[in-house]
Enzyme design. Structure first.
Site, PDB file in Angstrom:
ATOM      1  N   HIS A   1      -3.978   4.072   4.497  1.00  9.82           N
ATOM      2  CA  HIS A   1      -5.049   3.076   4.633  1.00  9.82           C
ATOM      3  C   HIS A   1      -6.370   3.673   4.153  1.00  9.82           C
ATOM      4  CE1 HIS A   1      -7.417  -0.202   6.256  1.00  9.82           C
ATOM      5  NE2 HIS A   1      -8.147   0.665   6.927  1.00  9.82           N
TER       6      HIS A   1
ATOM      7  N   TYR B   1       3.922   5.421  11.269  1.00 11.03           N
ATOM      8  CA  TYR B   1       4.232   4.038  11.639  1.00 11.03           C
ATOM      9  C   TYR B   1       5.081   3.279  10.619  1.00 11.03           C
ATOM     10  CZ  TYR B   1       0.053   3.286   8.708  1.00 11.03           C
ATOM     11  OH  TYR B   1      -0.868   3.294   7.684  1.00 11.03           O
TER      12      TYR B   1
ATOM     13  N   ARG C   1       0.853  -1.179   0.000  1.00 16.42           N
ATOM     14  CA  ARG C   1       0.000   0.000   0.000  1.00 16.42           C
ATOM     15  C   ARG C   1       0.891   1.231   0.000  1.00 16.42           C
ATOM     16  NH1 ARG C   1      -1.447   2.593   4.562  1.00 16.42           N
ATOM     17  NH2 ARG C   1      -1.525   0.764   5.919  1.00 16.42           N
TER      18      ARG C   1
END
Length: 400
Positions: free
Chosen positions: A296, A305, A292
């Site tokens: 998200h 993160y 990805r």
């Protein structure tokens, strides 16, 4: 090679795993950053055509250009929707940036009679099924709950509850068995189901329960996992100690890991898995190993993160760039083709921007009309009461 040769069932007398022969133990080591030696690949990140002993197909020039067009236009849909959300025109958007090959490869492997159960990110598969992308925007704008007919398109409504669609898909596949549209040998009739989900959903109970039912009843379903490495902010290493596709062995059906940034390999593997299901040979787990590159959703900040260096390394594996390199290197598409496609993408973008803003506002009482196929007395009473409540505001306004 037959589908049974590609995905043989487990032999309880041999002690070997399902579908990968005597060397299966060799791939049970830690997952590698490049997908590991078990990764099925037909097109390298540099755009070089390679071959695979089990999953290999010949692709026409028209097919290759078609795959490229689908990926380019799907990415444009994603980019425009993200921009619309940033301008306040959508409440949220689930990006697919970097996952175009996984979705287009799987979507183009479907036949008309097959049925798809998506998550909320399968914009590329929806494109392949002929769904107007404005209908997707309507859901994320909040003007409807998804207004396409699943029966018409063979594509279910987006599922927000993580993993729930795998149970729906398995039940639907079992229904197909009972309808006699599996394993008849009639290519125009035999059908299969594909359930899309992410690596995060693989940790959900619903998904594992779907595996159990599918294996127990030999359901004609393909479990297609887009492993994009991150379940929101949780890395795949926290969810599984082994590559995800190997989990299928514990449930008694085969699994395979494919390069999810390679549209050719994804198409070949998904086509084989779907045909296996149509032939009555049961479920298959396909792990599309991808990444990805975006967030998200548009409410997420991935810089909190994950390392930017990881994103940059995956950009070198961009699914669109690698197919473009192959087309150019082999003289399969000229400058005019790419210019025309750029123009088509620009027109699509303009259509989405204008169409999104023109979507009609929802009528609040319609909520009561789409709960049951036939209106109940209790619901009719609730609707009348709420209508009276809304009218009271209009009455107060008239006296002001």
């Amino acid at each position: 090679m037959s589908q049974s040769d590609q995905f043989p069932g487990p032999d309880p007398t041999s002690g070997e795993g399902a579908g990968f022969g005597p060397d299966l133990a060799e791939v049970f080591g830690p997952s590698q950053s490049d997908g590991g030696p078990e990764l099925v690949q037909l097109l390298t990140p540099e755009g070089e055509r390679v071959h695979h002993p089990e999953f290999d197909l010949d692709f026409s020039e028209e097919q290759l250009r078609g795959f490229y067009r689908d990926m380019v236009l799907t990415r444009r849909i994603d980019v425009e929707a993200t921009a619309l959300q940033r301008h306040g025109e959508l409440g949220i958007w689930a990006q697919l940036l970097g996952q175009e090959a996984a979705q287009i490869g799987a979507g183009r492997a479907l036949r008309r009679q097959d049925h798809v159960f998506p998550t909320y990110r399968e914009h590329g598969v929806a494109w392949c099924r002929g769904i107007d992308p404005l209908r997707l925007l309507g859901l994320f704008r909040g003007v409807d709950h998804g207004d396409w007919d699943p029966a018409e398109y063979g594509f279910g409504l987006y599922t927000i509850v993580i993993g729930a669609q795998t149970l729906h898909a398995t039940g639907y596949a079992m229904g197909m068995q009972r309808d006699g549209v599996v394993g008849t040998g009639d290519a125009e009739r035999d059908a299969a189901v594909i359930a899309h989900f992410g690596d995060g959903a693989s940790s959900q109970g619903d998904v594992n329960e779907a595996f159990i039912f599918a294996a127990s009843y030999n359901a004609p379903v393909v479990f297609f996992c887009q492993n994009n490495q991150w379940a929101i902010s949780e890395p795949i290493e926290r969810q599984s100690r082994i590559p995800l596709y190997q989990r299928a062995l514990g449930f008694g059906f085969p699994g395979v890991r494919v390069d999810g940034n390679d549209v050719l390999a994804t198409y070949a593997v998904t086509q084989a898995a779907l045909q296996r299901a149509r032939d009555g040979q049961g479920p298959t787990f396909v792990e599309a190993y991808t990444y990805r590159m975006g967030a998200h959703t548009t409410t997420d900040d991935p810089t909190r993160y994950r390392l930017s260096a990881d994103v940059e390394s995956w950009k070198l594996k961009d699914p669109i760039a690698r197919l473009e390199a192959y087309l150019k290197r082999n003289g399969l598409a000229d400058a005019a083709y790419f210019e025309e496609l750029d123009d088509e993408a620009a027109r699509l973008g303009a259509t989405l921007r204008e169409g999104c803003k023109a979507l009609p506002e929802p009528r609040i009482l319609d909520t009561f009309e789409h709960v049951y196929a036939e209106q109940t007395a209790e619901l009719a009473e609730q609707r009348a009461g709420y209508a009276a409540y809304l009218e009271s505001f209009e009455t107060e306004g008239s006296h002001a």
